[in-house]
Design a protein around this motif. Structure first.
Motif, mmCIF file in Angstrom:
data_model
loop_
_atom_site.group_PDB
_atom_site.id
_atom_site.type_symbol
_atom_site.label_atom_id
_atom_site.label_comp_id
_atom_site.label_asym_id
_atom_site.label_seq_id
_atom_site.Cartn_x
_atom_site.Cartn_y
_atom_site.Cartn_z
ATOM 1 N N TYR A 571 0.813 -1.215 0.000
ATOM 2 C CA TYR A 571 0.000 0.000 0.000
ATOM 3 C C TYR A 571 0.850 1.270 0.000
ATOM 4 C CZ TYR A 571 -3.616 -3.381 1.124
ATOM 5 O OH TYR A 571 -4.470 -4.460 1.092
ATOM 6 N N SER A 572 1.923 1.281 0.750
ATOM 7 C CA SER A 572 2.789 2.476 0.779
ATOM 8 C C SER A 572 3.408 2.723 -0.584
ATOM 9 C CB SER A 572 3.884 2.306 1.842
ATOM 10 O OG SER A 572 3.312 2.240 3.129
ATOM 11 N N PHE A 573 3.799 1.657 -1.276
ATOM 12 C CA PHE A 573 4.336 1.807 -2.627
ATOM 13 C C PHE A 573 3.267 2.375 -3.555
ATOM 14 C CE2 PHE A 573 5.101 0.411 -6.947
ATOM 15 C CZ PHE A 573 6.469 0.630 -7.114
ATOM 16 N N ALA A 574 2.040 1.897 -3.406
ATOM 17 C CA ALA A 574 0.937 2.397 -4.242
ATOM 18 C C ALA A 574 0.729 3.891 -4.029
ATOM 19 C CB ALA A 574 -0.341 1.623 -3.931
ATOM 20 N N VAL A 575 0.760 4.327 -2.767
ATOM 21 C CA VAL A 575 0.597 5.746 -2.460
ATOM 22 C C VAL A 575 1.725 6.563 -3.080
ATOM 23 C CG1 VAL A 575 0.578 7.463 -0.602
ATOM 24 C CG2 VAL A 575 -0.710 5.334 -0.352
ATOM 25 N N ASN A 576 2.957 6.084 -2.941
ATOM 26 C CA ASN A 576 4.108 6.803 -3.506
ATOM 27 C C ASN A 576 4.029 6.886 -5.022
ATOM 28 O OD1 ASN A 576 5.216 7.216 -0.966
ATOM 29 N ND2 ASN A 576 6.452 5.339 -1.024
ATOM 30 N N GLU A 577 3.544 5.816 -5.650
ATOM 31 C CA GLU A 577 3.402 5.793 -7.109
ATOM 32 C C GLU A 577 2.491 6.930 -7.574
ATOM 33 O OE1 GLU A 577 3.748 4.518 -11.084
ATOM 34 O OE2 GLU A 577 4.888 3.851 -9.328
#
Length: 839
Positions: A571-577
């Motif tokens: 989820y954190s990667f998705a937000v950063n993307e």
């Protein structure tokens, strides 16, 4: 083995062709199918240089022979031993038609005759033709979330523009109101939905013909996820083919609620679970339009390069004629029913059949009153027989815009009556949350284009296309950038003609005479018309093609990448993307991305999620209202009425005065009292009307999560402000006690919030209060009679606006137009309101 086999096989030296032209030449076609069109030959060349690509999109106009192209492409992959090949159609009807066409062209095809795969398909001897949902379902024979899936060498998706909707349907679990689980699920979310839009929730609960749909806030879905899964996983839904998609993506579910049903589905289509589709060696998506191209990436997982660089063939010279008639552009106040009568007269006079495509049986009824026959989607064979044997006649279809081919003399007049509407609960909820979203409006544009092309299936075909309804006219003006280049050229050509008629002929009679002259030219195929059409359309098309800007689709790529990461729990990667890309997008797209980021962040950090949702709501107030967010006061306009109105109109980027007149009429068309009218459309129209009249116009109830009595609509002005409650769907002849309490509460809210003079206004068909309705407030009502007066004034205003070019309107001339139309904001109460009273 006999002599023919020896000669045909020619031993080990025989090589099957892979060039589409050579394949076509080798086929044994029936007479009439033995020559490819020029547009098809152009496609042969374009495709061959890119045949090794995994994904390709082919864009060709309606009626240009996409079926043959798809069949030849798959035959090429069979010939080079790529593996079994699959041709996907949106409906069973089109499966049957494709198999018939394949037989005429000499291409070997096969279809399912049992639950087993046909051996000819498995052995790469014939192309399997089937429906899209045969592949994409939770019990798919092709394999669901398994390494033991059916390998595919080549795959064609015909009418690919419809595939996006089909794939969403395939993974949407629908629970009808009659099902006991409907109330169980609604009770989970009742409190949360009430904090979002209480009046909309009330419609969903109690108004059977309500168009209202709501999306449940993601935090409410997450907080009640175990209960939801328990409810939908019982024995009654265990066999539902949509359920596996839902259960495999239970951490990322969307829930939508309407009066009729509840829909549960993953945030995006999890196409990766159907490996036969996602891992096919080669995929060709055939479409007449690229209006919703971004969704090819975010919903179908199509490679970005295919969307950026489609095989786009100029099919203008291989398609027939369409002249689009929009009477509202010339006569803004024209009555829609008079146009229906006019169409009937033309049909009788010229002995030409008419196909009417409209949104519902309600609008179809207006045509039935004029002698038309209503057909359902399952009646298409009967419709064609009737058109052939009963010429001239008027045939009507409700909510059906594609899959209808009426070539030749079957039909030469097409009518699109009213703007197509989203049909699914999810799509309705999303369009109500984001009414200006290109990605959500693109399917509506696609339906309009598909409808316009029903009677133009070949180069020899021609059709008049009537556009009926101010909402439809304004919708096309507002979203014409989403039209295909071919339709854009036809739309521009039609606008040029109507503008010349409008500005060169001063009265209604002479304008209608000019329209009649062109109608005669089209329907009689007079040389002066056909020559003009070919010359002008070609010029406009070439200009539009050279001017078209390149879209980069980074928004959809970002959404897709974030979704794939979220599916894996990253989820954190998705937000950063999403965070890395957000600054490059417009306000509306930023709002969508902030809400998407907030959704993923809620899994990790609820406080940060709330901060992101606040940003989303600040940019788009129709998105989810964050928890504990207070109403933020709006400022009073500091400019006089006409100047403030001009500033608002500039923000809408209107192209000309005709588009402005159409916009005014579209507002007006939604200002009506009817149990069938949309509450959301009415509120939007009141908001737009307030802005048009120079007010700071808003919908306070939609803006704050804390319920403190805020009104449906608010018009702020430096001289007169209006606190407004809307009751457009009420059918009773008196104002109820509850309605009086509501406007009284809204007025109290306003006094606490603003401390300036105001007028409390009810939009209600009656100004007579029930005997039990009491208030000390002086309430004003726009009753049925006064609303008709307002409708007339807006008609008049639109007519005045359309009489000269947009750049000639300034504060002085616009103020005079307001005066001439009785639309001065200072006089609104006097002109359009009466006091609420008891009988």
């Amino acid at each position: 083995m006999g002599i023919f086999e020896d000669l045909n096989n020619n031993g080990d030296d025989f090589v099957k062709p892979i060039d589409l032209g050579q394949i076509f030449s080798n086929l044994n076609q029936v007479q009439g199918y033995d020559y490819p069109r020029s547009v098809q030959s152009d496609f042969f060349k374009e495709w061959y240089s890119r045949r090794s690509d995994k994904d390709l999109i082919g864009i060709l106009g309606t009626g240009t022979g996409k079926t043959l192209l798809g069949l030849l492409v798959l035959q090429s992959y069979l010939n080079d031993n790529s593996g079994p090949c699959l041709y996907l159609c949106p409906t069973k009807q089109l499966v049957r038609q494709t198999i018939i066409d394949a037989g005429n062209f000499g291409v070997q095809t096969v279809e399912f005759s049992s639950s087993e795969f046909p051996s000819e398909f498995i052995n790469s001897e014939a192309i399997l033709v089937t429906t899209f949902d045969k592949v994409f379902n939770g019990r798919s024979k092709f394999g669901f979330d398994t390494p033991a899936y059916q390998k595919i060498g080549g795959l064609v998706v015909d009418d690919a523009h419809a595939a996006i909707n089909l794939v969403k349907q395939a993974c949407t679990l629908k629970i009808p109101r009659e099902d006991k689980r409907y109330q169980q699920i609604l009770s989970l979310y009742d409190t949360s939905l009430n904090t979002q839009r209480p009046s909309k929730l009330k419609n969903i609960k109690y108004v059977s013909n309500s168009n209202s749909s709501m999306k449940v806030p993601y935090w409410t879905v997450d907080d009640n996820l175990d209960e939801l899964i328990n409810i939908i996983s019982n024995s009654e839904t265990a066999s539902a083919i949509q359920l596996p998609f839902v259960l495999e993506n239970e951490e990322l579910l969307d829930v939508f609620i309407s009066y009729k049903e509840i829909s549960v589905r993953p945030q995006h289509a999890p196409i990766n679970l159907i490996s036969s589709f996602s891992e096919a060696k080669h995929r060709l998506f055939l479409s007449a339009t690229l209006a919703d191209a971004g969704d090819f990436i975010s919903e179908l997982g199509v490679e970005k390069g295919a969307v950026l660089n489609p095989i786009k063939i100029n099919s203008l010279n291989d398609t027939g004629q369409k002249w689009i008639l929009d009477f509202s552009r010339v006569i803004p106040t024209v009555n829609t029913d008079k146009i229906r009568e006019y169409v009937r007269t033309i049909s009788t006079t010229y002995k030409k059949n008419v196909l009417v495509l409209t949104t519902s049986n309600y609008y179809a009824g207006f045509w039935e009153e004029k002698g038309a026959k209503l057909y359902s989607a399952g009646d298409l064979p009967e419709l064609k027989r009737d058109l052939k044997n009963k010429n001239p006649m008027i045939a009507v279809l409700a909510n059906k815009y594609d899959g209808i081919d009426l070539p030749g003399d079957l039909c030469h007049i097409t009518v699109i009556d009213q703007t197509p509407r989203q049909s699914s609960t999810a799509d309705k909820a999303n369009i109500q949350r984001l009414p200006n979203s290109d990605s959500l409006n693109a399917p509506i544009v696609r339906d309009i284009e598909q409808g316009m092309g029903r009677a133009v299936r070949s180069k020899a075909d021609y059709s008049l296309v009537f556009v009926l309804g101010q909402n439809l006219s304004n919708f096309i003006y507002s979203h014409d950038a989403l039209l295909s280049t071919e339709t854009s050229a036809q739309w521009e050509f039609s606008k040029n003609i109507t503008d010349k008629i409008k500005f060169n002929y001063s009265n209604k009679k002479s304008r209608l005479e000019q329209f009649q002259s062109i109608i005669t030219g089209v329907l009689n195929q007079e040389e002066k018309w056909t020559s003009l059409y070919k010359t002008e359309i070609s010029k406009i098309y070439n200009k539009l093609a050279s001017d078209s800007s390149t879209q980069h689709y980074t928004f959809n790529v970002a959404l897709n990448n974030a979704w794939l990461a979220a599916q894996q729990g990253r989820y954190s990667f998705a937000v950063n993307e999403l965070q890395e890309k957000i600054s490059s997008f417009n306000k509306s797209d930023q709002a969508i991305l902030y809400e998407c980021m907030a959704r993923y962040e809620y899994k990790v950090n609820k406080q940060h999620s709330s901060d992101l949702q606040i940003k989303a709501h600040e940019l788009e107030t129709h998105l989810f209202k964050p928890l504990n967010v207070l109403y933020e006061k709006h400022t009073l306009p500091k400019k006089e009425q006409a100047t403030a109105s001009l500033n608002y109109l500039k923000s809408r980027n209107l192209k000309d005065s005709n588009e402005l007149a159409s916009y005014i009429e579209s507002i007006n068309s939604n200002l009506k009292y009817s149990s069938f009218s949309s509450e959301e459309d009415f509120r939007e129209a009141i908001q737009d009307l307030g802005s048009l009249l120079g007010c700071n116009s808003s919908q306070p109830e939609a803006e704050a999560i804390i319920k403190d009595g805020s009104p449906d609509n608010l018009w702020l002005s430096d001289t007169n402000s209006f606190v407004i409650e809307d009751k457009n769907q009420v059918t009773t002849s008196k104002i109820s006690r509850g309605d009086i309490q509501q406007i009284t509460g809204s007025s109290s809210w306003f006094e606490k919030t603003y401390s300036i003079n105001y007028v409390p206004v009810l939009f209600h068909r009656s100004n007579i209060m029930n005997t039990d309705a009491n208030t000390n407030l002086e309430i004003y009502v726009v009753n049925e009679k006064k609303l008709k007066t307002l409708n007339y004034s807006l008609h008049k205003f639109a007519q005045i606006i359309g009489q000269k070019p947009l750049n000639e309107w300034n504060s002085s001339t616009l103020m005079q137009a307001f005066k001439d139309s009785d639309l001065l904001i200072n006089d609104f109460r006097q002109n359009y309101c009466v006091k609420a009273t008891k009988a």
